[in-house]
Structures are given as C-alpha cells and as structure tokens.
Write an enzyme that holds these catalytic residues in place. Structure first.
Site, PDB file in Angstrom:
ATOM      1  N   VAL A 104      -6.763 -10.804 -34.553  1.00  0.00           N
ATOM      2  CA  VAL A 104      -8.045 -11.259 -35.118  1.00  0.00           C
ATOM      3  C   VAL A 104      -7.884 -11.442 -36.623  1.00  0.00           C
ATOM      4  O   VAL A 104      -7.498 -10.514 -37.330  1.00  0.00           O
ATOM      5  CB  VAL A 104      -9.177 -10.233 -34.856  1.00  0.00           C
ATOM      6  CG1 VAL A 104     -10.489 -10.709 -35.465  1.00  0.00           C
ATOM      7  CG2 VAL A 104      -9.347  -9.994 -33.364  1.00  0.00           C
ATOM      8  N   GLU A 131      -3.247 -27.911 -34.804  1.00  0.00           N
ATOM      9  CA  GLU A 131      -2.195 -28.233 -33.848  1.00  0.00           C
ATOM     10  C   GLU A 131      -2.335 -29.696 -33.415  1.00  0.00           C
ATOM     11  O   GLU A 131      -3.410 -30.286 -33.551  1.00  0.00           O
ATOM     12  CB  GLU A 131      -2.360 -27.373 -32.597  1.00  0.00           C
ATOM     13  CG  GLU A 131      -2.572 -25.919 -32.882  1.00  0.00           C
ATOM     14  CD  GLU A 131      -1.464 -25.058 -32.342  1.00  0.00           C
ATOM     15  OE1 GLU A 131      -0.674 -25.562 -31.545  1.00  0.00           O
ATOM     16  OE2 GLU A 131      -1.403 -23.887 -32.735  1.00  0.00           O
ATOM     17  N   GLU A 179      -3.368  -5.817 -34.588  1.00  0.00           N
ATOM     18  CA  GLU A 179      -4.064  -6.191 -35.834  1.00  0.00           C
ATOM     19  C   GLU A 179      -4.038  -7.704 -36.079  1.00  0.00           C
ATOM     20  O   GLU A 179      -4.996  -8.282 -36.578  1.00  0.00           O
ATOM     21  CB  GLU A 179      -3.420  -5.457 -37.018  1.00  0.00           C
ATOM     22  CG  GLU A 179      -4.157  -5.579 -38.321  1.00  0.00           C
ATOM     23  CD  GLU A 179      -5.581  -5.032 -38.245  1.00  0.00           C
ATOM     24  OE1 GLU A 179      -5.724  -3.819 -38.166  1.00  0.00           O
ATOM     25  OE2 GLU A 179      -6.531  -5.836 -38.262  1.00  0.00           O
ATOM     26  N   ASP A 196     -10.656 -20.375 -29.601  1.00  0.00           N
ATOM     27  CA  ASP A 196      -9.910 -19.408 -30.404  1.00  0.00           C
ATOM     28  C   ASP A 196     -10.866 -18.375 -31.025  1.00  0.00           C
ATOM     29  O   ASP A 196     -10.635 -17.163 -30.943  1.00  0.00           O
ATOM     30  CB  ASP A 196      -9.131 -20.172 -31.483  1.00  0.00           C
ATOM     31  CG  ASP A 196      -8.382 -19.267 -32.433  1.00  0.00           C
ATOM     32  OD1 ASP A 196      -7.295 -18.806 -32.075  1.00  0.00           O
ATOM     33  OD2 ASP A 196      -8.910 -19.017 -33.539  1.00  0.00           O
ATOM     34  N   LYS A 224      -4.462 -13.206 -29.006  1.00  0.00           N
ATOM     35  CA  LYS A 224      -5.909 -12.971 -28.783  1.00  0.00           C
ATOM     36  C   LYS A 224      -6.379 -13.403 -27.402  1.00  0.00           C
ATOM     37  O   LYS A 224      -7.220 -12.759 -26.791  1.00  0.00           O
ATOM     38  CB  LYS A 224      -6.735 -13.673 -29.857  1.00  0.00           C
ATOM     39  CG  LYS A 224      -6.464 -15.166 -29.965  1.00  0.00           C
ATOM     40  CD  LYS A 224      -6.137 -15.540 -31.374  1.00  0.00           C
ATOM     41  CE  LYS A 224      -5.140 -16.661 -31.416  1.00  0.00           C
ATOM     42  NZ  LYS A 224      -4.606 -16.926 -32.706  1.00  0.00           N
ATOM     43  N   LYS A 269     -11.471 -14.135 -30.330  1.00  0.00           N
ATOM     44  CA  LYS A 269     -11.477 -13.156 -31.434  1.00  0.00           C
ATOM     45  C   LYS A 269     -12.778 -12.362 -31.484  1.00  0.00           C
ATOM     46  O   LYS A 269     -12.758 -11.153 -31.708  1.00  0.00           O
ATOM     47  CB  LYS A 269     -11.213 -13.871 -32.763  1.00  0.00           C
ATOM     48  CG  LYS A 269      -9.795 -14.425 -32.855  1.00  0.00           C
ATOM     49  CD  LYS A 269      -9.670 -15.382 -34.025  1.00  0.00           C
ATOM     50  CE  LYS A 269      -8.264 -15.925 -34.172  1.00  0.00           C
ATOM     51  NZ  LYS A 269      -8.192 -17.020 -35.150  1.00  0.00           N
TER      52      LYS A 269
HETATM   53  N1  LIG Z   1       0.651 -18.899 -36.197  1.00  0.00           N
HETATM   54  C1  LIG Z   1      -0.280 -18.101 -36.718  1.00  0.00           C
HETATM   55  O1  LIG Z   1      -0.626 -18.216 -37.896  1.00  0.00           O
HETATM   56  C2  LIG Z   1      -0.904 -17.024 -35.876  1.00  0.00           C
HETATM   57  C3  LIG Z   1      -1.906 -16.207 -36.441  1.00  0.00           C
HETATM   58  C4  LIG Z   1      -2.453 -15.155 -35.679  1.00  0.00           C
HETATM   59  C5  LIG Z   1      -2.025 -14.980 -34.387  1.00  0.00           C
HETATM   60  N2  LIG Z   1      -1.067 -15.807 -33.850  1.00  0.00           N
HETATM   61  C6  LIG Z   1      -0.657 -15.562 -32.471  1.00  0.00           C
HETATM   62  O2  LIG Z   1       0.720 -15.224 -32.492  1.00  0.00           O
HETATM   63  C7  LIG Z   1       1.348 -15.693 -31.303  1.00  0.00           C
HETATM   64  C8  LIG Z   1       2.539 -16.569 -31.689  1.00  0.00           C
HETATM   65  O3  LIG Z   1       2.085 -17.681 -32.448  1.00  0.00           O
HETATM   66  P1  LIG Z   1       3.113 -18.675 -33.161  1.00  0.00           P
HETATM   67  O4  LIG Z   1       2.288 -19.534 -34.037  1.00  0.00           O
HETATM   68  O5  LIG Z   1       4.245 -17.932 -33.749  1.00  0.00           O
HETATM   69  O6  LIG Z   1       3.609 -19.544 -31.916  1.00  0.00           O
HETATM   70  P2  LIG Z   1       4.853 -20.534 -31.841  1.00  0.00           P
HETATM   71  O7  LIG Z   1       5.285 -20.948 -33.195  1.00  0.00           O
HETATM   72  O8  LIG Z   1       4.518 -21.575 -30.843  1.00  0.00           O
HETATM   73  O9  LIG Z   1       6.026 -19.611 -31.251  1.00  0.00           O
HETATM   74  C9  LIG Z   1       6.022 -19.140 -29.948  1.00  0.00           C
HETATM   75  C10 LIG Z   1       7.379 -18.520 -29.676  1.00  0.00           C
HETATM   76  O10 LIG Z   1       7.354 -17.909 -28.406  1.00  0.00           O
HETATM   77  C11 LIG Z   1       8.460 -18.364 -27.643  1.00  0.00           C
HETATM   78  N3  LIG Z   1       8.012 -18.334 -26.245  1.00  0.00           N
HETATM   79  C12 LIG Z   1       6.975 -18.966 -25.673  1.00  0.00           C
HETATM   80  N4  LIG Z   1       6.868 -18.642 -24.380  1.00  0.00           N
HETATM   81  C13 LIG Z   1       7.875 -17.782 -24.123  1.00  0.00           C
HETATM   82  C14 LIG Z   1       8.324 -17.103 -22.968  1.00  0.00           C
HETATM   83  N5  LIG Z   1       7.687 -17.236 -21.802  1.00  0.00           N
HETATM   84  N6  LIG Z   1       9.393 -16.295 -23.066  1.00  0.00           N
HETATM   85  C15 LIG Z   1      10.033 -16.151 -24.250  1.00  0.00           C
HETATM   86  N7  LIG Z   1       9.664 -16.758 -25.376  1.00  0.00           N
HETATM   87  C16 LIG Z   1       8.604 -17.574 -25.312  1.00  0.00           C
HETATM   88  C17 LIG Z   1       8.794 -19.733 -28.162  1.00  0.00           C
HETATM   89  O11 LIG Z   1      10.146 -20.036 -27.893  1.00  0.00           O
HETATM   90  P3  LIG Z   1      10.861 -21.367 -28.455  1.00  0.00           P
HETATM   91  O12 LIG Z   1      10.905 -21.214 -29.942  1.00  0.00           O
HETATM   92  O13 LIG Z   1      12.204 -21.354 -27.857  1.00  0.00           O
HETATM   93  O14 LIG Z   1       9.995 -22.516 -28.014  1.00  0.00           O
HETATM   94  C18 LIG Z   1       8.519 -19.532 -29.643  1.00  0.00           C
HETATM   95  O15 LIG Z   1       9.634 -18.990 -30.283  1.00  0.00           O
HETATM   96  C19 LIG Z   1       0.260 -16.395 -30.503  1.00  0.00           C
HETATM   97  O16 LIG Z   1      -0.310 -15.498 -29.593  1.00  0.00           O
HETATM   98  C20 LIG Z   1      -0.755 -16.781 -31.566  1.00  0.00           C
HETATM   99  O17 LIG Z   1      -2.064 -16.907 -31.039  1.00  0.00           O
HETATM  100  C21 LIG Z   1      -0.508 -16.804 -34.565  1.00  0.00           C
END
Ligand SMILES: NC(=O)c1ccc[n+]([C@@H]2O[C@H](COP(=O)([O-])OP(=O)(O)OC[C@H]3O[C@@H](n4cnc5c(N)ncnc54)[C@H](OP(=O)(O)O)[C@@H]3O)[C@@H](O)[C@H]2O)c1
Length: 422
Positions: free
Chosen positions: A122, A180, A119, A191, A95, A195
């Site tokens: 948000v 977090e 999708e 955040d 987002k 959105k």
């Molecule tokens: N978590 C949720 O419930 C949720 C809900 C809606 C939207 N989102 C969105 O989804 C996205 C991911 O969220 P998440 O919770 O899955 O985050 P996360 O658990 O912190 O995972 C991020 C992943 O991206 C990798 N990464 C970070 N920077 C990178 C780079 N420059 N090159 C390659 N890989 C990279 C990290 O690698 P490593 O594992 O090696 O550190 C990790 O595997 C974000 O934009 C977040 O806002 C998340």
C-alpha cells in the site's frame, strides 16, 4: 537463521525485485540464496547467484528463511502457501493477492508460526502498515482515505495544469513510465480498491470482501469537469476511502473508490502527480496524513527492505515473531451498498436552453428530498443545448439516482457526469 545471517529467496527480479537486490547489497548479514524469474535469459541490472524459473524451488529450499514475493499477480498464491507450510516468513508487495486471498494466507501463517509483512503493498514507499499496527495501535479509527494510485493522480494533475484531455494525459503518463501499456487496473480504480481493502482490514480489524467495494475509475472525467470544479473551489482526485457509517440505523463500513471533488482548502487536494497520501482519523490521535512516493523502484524497495530487516531483527529472538503485525481478526465487515451511502454530488446536466429548465431541476430535486448548495448555467452549446451544473447538499445516493432518472425521462435532458464531493 544460521550464523546470524538471514537467508532470503526472491520471487521476481523486475522493477521492485532488482531494487531490493541493490538496496540489500550493503548488508553482509543478509544472503540472497536464490531468485525465481519467468525468463531466465532476460538481461538484468543485477546478478543473483542461483536463478530459477521454478518459484517452488525457493518455497521448498530448506536454506531459505524468508521468501520475498515481488512477482505480482495471483498465480503465485500456491507458491506462497507452500512456502508458509514450509515455515518460511513472507515479505510481499502484492496488493491484489493480499486483497483477494489475504484472509486464507494469514490464517495459514498463524497455524505455521510465521509472519507475513507487506509494507510495500500500500502506497509504495510510504510507511503506513507498520505505523497503523504499532505506533497508532491505541487508536479507534472512524476514517481512512487516500490517493493510493500514482498513475491516476498524475493524469488528473496534468489534465488540470495543462487543460488536456484524459487520453492525451494517459499517453503522456505511458511515455514517462507512470502508466502501464495496459493501464486498466489503474485507471479503472482496481489498484486503489485492493489498497483500500488492505487498509480497511487493518484499520477496522475486520475482513473485507472486495466484491462489495464500490469502484469507479477516472475515464469519464473531462478537462471541462476539472475546469468547472476549479472555478467552484475544488480539485478532482481519485479517492479511495473507508469509513464507519450508520445507514438505515445499522453500523456499516462504507468502502469505495471513485473520483471526488475535493475542496482546495483540504490538504489532500494539494497532492500532485504520482505522489500518494493516506489520511486517518482516530481517537486519541485525531487526524494524521502520510505523504510520499507511492511507487517506483527505490521507494518500493525501501519498504520491502525495511520488512526484511525487521524480520532479521526478530527471528531467533523470541517464540512469537512480531505479534503486533499478525492478523487477529476473522469476522467479515458489514459493508454498505453504494445506493445507501450519503454524499454531496456534483452533477453536470445537458438540457434544452429553454425557460423553465432550471425550475424543472429544482422541482425534481425537491421531490426526492435533495437540497442544492449551488446551481449554475455554463452558457449554451453549439447544438443549442445548455450545460447546467448542480452541487447538492448531503443526499442519499438512491434518491440522487431517482432524481436523475426523473430528469432523463424527458428524452432531451442528459446527466453527463455525476461526481461525489468530499
Ligand atoms: N513497481 C512499483 O513501483 C510497485 C510499487 C508497489 C508495489 N508493487 C508490487 O510489486 C510487485 C512487483 O512489481 P514490479 O513492478 O517489480 O513488476 P515487474 O517489473 O513486472 O516484475 C515482475 C517480476 O516477476 C517475475 N515473475 C512474474 N511471474 C513469475 C512467476 N510465476 N515465477 C517467477 N517469477 C515471476 C518476472 O520475471 P521476468 O523478469 O523474467 O519477466 C519479473 O522479474 C507487484 O505485486 C506490484 O503490484 C510494485
């Protein structure tokens, strides 16, 4: 897309990325060609054949049809630009990047004939982008609002149900994985701001400048405010909203994120814990509300996988893929300044416990054209001060601020909290 197999590259194998791999494992016609991560040696719940620490490898890989960006942050923008220039479709959940750089990215996608689907960006698992762009396409909207951040809604719910302080509930949320370690983006409303910017963009077909969105988090809300609100028939929620408004005879978009007192009779006041909700008001549909899980591995993966399957169904079928999902606007919205907006206000005042203080408040409100719908004194405090709660009728924010300045000019009156009322 060869042999009817969609080939994808995933950037990020964290919470969402690993969920996407799990969900896609049952589809023989989708192949994960490669994934990029930050630390290639990290233990993961899923295995992907080709792991790299260089996301550009995916953007340049001629075998890949779709880049799934679930890494987060804005540093990944250049990788996505390269992928789009290499004619790859994008599915993303980011987002912040969309709210800050979406306009440029969508222009580039149009130039290169590819789609960007988002999708999951948000309200996580709630389908909202696709419904607005397709099923609700015939509508002209005047209002979109929601509870778009599960962390803050969880904290406010716990403060209300268990009469605990903000700090205690934040700690609880962190222990349970709802917040977090660094909760700043959630609790300060960033955040939710990203959105609502994305939602306002598609609901009103205008580009949105996030620097002009008024934003206030929940850190100043106390259990006392929640208790008083409850006695008066309200709950306190972090509301992100965007609405059409006429201020100073000018058509504006009024977009903001801040805590609000919400009447208990309104359905959105019932949204508890980490659940999200999005309300829309448009013609011909009237009012609709979408409710569901706003985050989490599987709900978010549901939206990401849905976008991937949508692309799979469309690629190779026609020249222009998903025309309704494309960005068709290029003009920035006229965005209202918070000082010009019109709201009802809950104001908690601390002042001397002397005869005439309530009268002074009434006089100051009268001077700036502010009508009161409620004024109560909540006893006296140990230091001898009195707590007075005021709820105003609709008033212009700048007049409320002038009235507050006037009241505070006596050196013993202090406005402890000002919360807008929905
Ligand atoms: N978590 C949720 O419930 C949720 C809900 C809606 C939207 N989102 C969105 O989804 C996205 C991911 O969220 P998440 O919770 O899955 O985050 P996360 O658990 O912190 O995972 C991020 C992943 O991206 C990798 N990464 C970070 N920077 C990178 C780079 N420059 N090159 C390659 N890989 C990279 C990290 O690698 P490593 O594992 O090696 O550190 C990790 O595997 C974000 O934009 C977040 O806002 C998340």
């Amino acid at each position: 897309m060869e042999n009817n197999k969609l080939k994808i590259g995933i950037i990020g194998l964290g919470t969402v990325g690993q969920g996407v791999v799990k969900v896609l494992s049952k589809y023989d016609d989708i192949e994960i060609v490669s994934a990029a991560v930050k630390n290639i040696n990290k233990q993961r719940e899923v295995t992907v054949q080709n792991l790299t620490q260089d996301p550009y490898e995916l953007a340049r890989n001629a075998d890949i049809d779709v880049i799934v960006e679930v890494a987060g942050g804005c540093e990944i923008l250049d990788v996505l630009v390269e992928a789009v220039k290499n004619k790859k479709h994008i599915v993303m959940a980011n987002k912040e990047l969309l709210a800050r750089h979406g306009a440029m990215l969508f222009d580039l996608a149009k130039e290169n004939g590819v789609s960007i689907l988002y999708e999951a960006a948000v309200a996580g698992g709630i389908p909202i982008i696709m419904p607005i762009k397709t099923s609700l396409k015939a509508n002209s909207f005047n209002f979109v609002a929601g509870i778009l951040n599960g962390t803050t809604n969880y904290i406010l719910t716990k403060m209300e149900e268990e009469n605990l302080s903000y700090e205690e509930c934040l700690k609880k949320a962190q222990e349970l994985g709802y917040a977090e370690a660094d909760p700043w983006s959630d609790v300060e409303g960033y955040d939710a701001m990203y959105k609502i910017a994305i939602l306002a963009n598609i609901v009103f077909n205008k580009r949105i400048d996030i620097n002009k969105i008024y934003r206030e988090g929940i850190t100043k809300i106390t259990a006392f405010d929640i208790q008083i609100a409850d006695e008066l028939g309200y709950k306190i929620k972090l509301i992100a909203q965007a609405k059409k408004a006429q201020y100073d005879n000018k058509e504006m978009l009024d977009i903001r994120v801040h805590p609000m007192l919400v009447q208990k009779s309104k359905a959105i006041s019932e949204i508890k814990n980490a659940t999200n909700a999005v309300m829309l008001d448009g013609f011909p549909v009237d009012k609709v509300m979408f409710v569901g899980p706003g985050a989490g591995q599987f709900p978010t993966s549901s939206s990401v996988a849905g976008d991937i399957l949508t692309l799979k169904a469309e690629i190779n079928r026609r020249e222009e893929i998903l025309p309704l999902m494309a960005c068709h606007h290029s003009v920035y919205a006229e965005q209202a300044d918070i000082e010009d907006t019109i709201n009802c206000y809950y104001i908690r005042i601390s002042t001397r416990n002397n005869p005439g203080e309530i009268g002074k408040i009434g006089t100051a409100c009268g001077e700036f054209g502010i009508n009161l719908s409620c004024i109560i004194q909540k006893g006296t405090n140990q230091d001898g001060s009195a707590t007075i709660i005021v709820i105003t009728e609709n008033s212009i924010e700048k007049n409320i601020n002038k009235m507050i300045n006037k009241l505070e000019s006596d050196n013993y009156t202090k406005i402890v909290n000002k919360i807008r009322v929905m």
